[in-house]
Motif scaffolding. Structure first.
Motif, short mmCIF file in Angstrom:
data_model
loop_
_atom_site.label_atom_id
_atom_site.label_comp_id
_atom_site.label_asym_id
_atom_site.label_seq_id
_atom_site.Cartn_x
_atom_site.Cartn_y
_atom_site.Cartn_z
N CYS A 40 0.85 -1.19 0.00
CA CYS A 40 0.00 0.00 0.00
C CYS A 40 0.88 1.24 0.00
CB CYS A 40 -0.96 -0.01 1.18
SG CYS A 40 -0.16 -0.06 2.78
N SER A 41 0.28 2.41 0.08
CA SER A 41 1.05 3.65 -0.02
C SER A 41 1.98 3.87 1.17
CB SER A 41 0.10 4.83 -0.16
OG SER A 41 -0.73 4.92 0.98
N SER A 68 -10.15 -1.58 5.36
CA SER A 68 -10.45 -0.15 5.42
C SER A 68 -9.29 0.65 4.84
CB SER A 68 -10.69 0.27 6.88
OG SER A 68 -10.79 1.65 6.98
N LYS A 69 -9.55 1.88 4.44
CA LYS A 69 -8.49 2.77 3.97
C LYS A 69 -8.22 3.88 4.97
CE LYS A 69 -9.22 1.85 -0.86
NZ LYS A 69 -9.45 2.41 -2.19
N GLN A 70 -8.87 3.82 6.11
CA GLN A 70 -8.72 4.85 7.14
C GLN A 70 -7.65 4.43 8.15
OE1 GLN A 70 -12.23 5.54 9.43
NE2 GLN A 70 -11.42 7.38 10.37
N TYR A 71 -6.69 5.32 8.37
CA TYR A 71 -5.63 5.07 9.35
C TYR A 71 -5.98 5.72 10.68
CZ TYR A 71 -2.54 3.49 5.60
OH TYR A 71 -1.98 2.80 4.58
N THR A 87 -7.50 -4.15 7.73
CA THR A 87 -7.19 -4.64 6.39
C THR A 87 -8.29 -4.35 5.38
OG1 THR A 87 -8.06 -6.81 7.00
CG2 THR A 87 -5.69 -6.48 7.18
N ARG A 129 -4.17 0.42 10.59
CA ARG A 129 -5.27 0.37 9.63
C ARG A 129 -5.84 -1.04 9.60
NH1 ARG A 129 -5.79 -1.15 4.20
NH2 ARG A 129 -3.62 -1.75 4.15
#
Length: 101
Positions: free
Chosen positions: A38-39, A88-91, A86, A84
């Motif tokens: 991921c990023s 979800s995209k919210q940290y 797995t 995060r």
């Protein structure tokens, strides 16, 4: 009904598949490792986590790769990490404490 069926144009399935593959290459990174999937760099995983009613906050126990630990300790983050789920995209911000037992 027959009047409308003559207007419908067949969809080019091959063109749609090529478009889908092109979009996946542009938006989804091609990775070979989980660490770079991921990023942000993945340094570990949570093994057990839940909300603690005694402390009034969430607590978790997890693992961190030994090779990522020196980078984490040298940063000015003072033990703060991003967590995060797995799916979800919210940290969320977490505080890292190292337990050696």
């Amino acid at each position: 009904m027959e009047r409308w069926s003559s207007i419908i144009i067949p969809i080019d399935v091959i063109m749609l598949r090529e478009y889908r593959n092109t979009m996946r290459k542009l938006w989804l990174p091609e990775t070979t490792t989980i660490r770079q999937s991921c990023s942000r760099e993945v340094i570990g995983f949570v093994r057990d986590g839940d909300f603690s009613f005694l402390l009034g906050q969430s607590k978790a126990l997890g693992y961190i790769a030994m090779s990522a630990l020196p980078n984490l300790l040298s940063l000015k983050s003072k033990g703060k990490v991003l967590i995060r789920n797995t799916n979800s995209k919210q940290y969320r911000i977490g505080i890292l404490e190292i337990i050696t037992e």
